[in-house]
Motif scaffolding. Sequence first.
Motif, PDB file in Angstrom:
ATOM      1  N   PRO A 317      46.081  35.378  47.901  1.00 26.03           N
ATOM      2  CA  PRO A 317      47.229  36.177  48.336  1.00 26.03           C
ATOM      3  C   PRO A 317      46.800  37.405  49.128  1.00 26.03           C
ATOM      4  N   THR A 318      47.452  37.654  50.244  1.00 29.50           N
ATOM      5  CA  THR A 318      47.055  38.738  51.142  1.00 29.50           C
ATOM      6  C   THR A 318      47.232  40.121  50.519  1.00 29.50           C
ATOM      7  N   ALA A 319      48.026  40.221  49.443  1.00 31.31           N
ATOM      8  CA  ALA A 319      48.200  41.513  48.766  1.00 31.31           C
ATOM      9  C   ALA A 319      46.876  42.029  48.218  1.00 31.31           C
ATOM     10  N   LEU A 320      45.948  41.114  47.947  1.00 33.25           N
ATOM     11  CA  LEU A 320      44.646  41.505  47.392  1.00 33.25           C
ATOM     12  C   LEU A 320      43.729  42.095  48.459  1.00 33.25           C
ATOM     13  N   ALA A 321      44.141  42.059  49.712  1.00 33.84           N
ATOM     14  CA  ALA A 321      43.322  42.616  50.793  1.00 33.84           C
ATOM     15  C   ALA A 321      43.667  44.076  51.092  1.00 33.84           C
ATOM     16  N   LYS A 322      44.653  44.639  50.395  1.00 34.43           N
ATOM     17  CA  LYS A 322      45.051  46.020  50.648  1.00 34.43           C
ATOM     18  C   LYS A 322      43.972  46.989  50.167  1.00 34.43           C
ATOM     19  N   THR A 323      43.812  48.104  50.894  1.00 29.98           N
ATOM     20  CA  THR A 323      42.823  49.125  50.529  1.00 29.98           C
ATOM     21  C   THR A 323      43.515  50.475  50.415  1.00 29.98           C
ATOM     22  N   ASN A 324      42.860  51.398  49.699  1.00 32.08           N
ATOM     23  CA  ASN A 324      43.429  52.743  49.576  1.00 32.08           C
ATOM     24  C   ASN A 324      42.944  53.633  50.732  1.00 32.08           C
ATOM     25  N   TYR A 325      43.191  54.922  50.612  1.00 30.00           N
ATOM     26  CA  TYR A 325      42.862  55.885  51.672  1.00 30.00           C
ATOM     27  C   TYR A 325      41.363  55.891  51.980  1.00 30.00           C
TER      28      TYR A 325
END
Length: 463
Positions: A317-325
């Motif tokens: 799932p592409t949601a797992l590719a999100k990163t923080n600041y």
Amino acid sequence: MESRHLTMISLGGVIGTGLFLSSGHTIHEAGPFGAVLAYAIGSVLVYCVMLSLGELSVAMPYAGSFHLYANRFIGPGTAFTIAILYWLNWAVALASEFTAAGLLMQRWFPDSSPWVWSALFIAVVFVLNILSVRLYGEAEFWFASIKVVAIVAFIVIGVLVIVGAIPRSGAGSGSATTGAPGLGNFWADGWFPNGFAPVFSTLLTVVFAFSGTEVIGVAAGETKDPGTAVPKAVHTTVLRLVIFFIGSIGVMAALIPWKESGVDTSPFVLVFQSIGMPFAGDIMNAVVLTAVLSAANSGLYVCSRMVWSLAKERMLPTALAKTNYHGVPVPAVLVSLAGGLLALLSSVFAADTVYLALVSVSGLATLLVWISVSVCHILFRRELHAKGTSLDTLGYRAPGFPFVPVLAIALCVFALVLVAVDPSQRSMIVMMVPFVAACYAFYYGREAWRRRHAKEHDDFLAG
């Protein structure tokens, strides 16, 4: 991250309980010279793999590089399988490292619950990974530095004892000893006291002891100037591993009779005790604890980058590719930590079934990753040749091609054969084959489902 971080991350992933505790078992099984020979062969294999990985990482510095190379040069199904296997390998390692950390603390706090300490260390490692990549690299630099200092001190003290500069108060057997012991233990009962076969059986243990060096490839995408940092880390890491592992094994074999080596007591402790060093047990307990936390720190980092990279490629799932600041893939870190915790729970409640299967499947993951790296190196050079691209354009050119990757593949296959013929290890193959088949089936089954639904969607719009 900088070059010093990259080098220490690789060392931190390798130097752990395998050297501090299990090395005595290798000496006991293969004999003094046999143990050194087994580690020398393992060093050759690691060096070949790292040369191939160095060239690929400089040319294509991706975070989570293994499966991306496999995706480009071998196929997406292989890439997905390699990534899942490697993720599982480190998730299971996380479980064992957190368990070991809790048990080690009981030496100083015998009335405490090991799970309290495990939970504390889980929180510490999670924070180090969640804040920033540089903080993770800095923590790993100091974790690994403690281990390196301990090993260097051990080798120096051991050599001084061997030449008689430091007297022994009772070596191994507890009897008073004077003079320089020299290297007599190496041939006291023949060069191979248990025969030559144990050299091969312990080679598998040695190969697994060196697993973790390939973390350089995962971290290359988050390193400043990988064209300079990666080759430097490759050469310095392998050189230091040879010195640390073979040097330590040589000192142990010279000072501890091979029949007295084992896994009940760390050979490091036995050597320090032989010279009457006070608090040897406490000192080594602290060093091993640092080694465990270092391995856990590297493990969570590698796990999270594999998940993040798979998500970027839309294999998860592409949601797992999100990163923080700070560029840290927080969802991937959380999923990886959850995987480690589930493996930890299975080691408590289903040690003889679920956890045994996880350990068996993950045990061969490193060998398969090394094979894939070497195959990708060969295919990468073939692609350059087909395009007419000059090798002079490479930021780093691995020497000895094609001998280096071919030798690495041959040694890895030989290690797999050893697994197949060893009754105590054969369960790894039995568990691994259906798991690999399931990974391929899942990937291609999902792709077929996606294509079918995409076609139905297009037909609907067209209608």
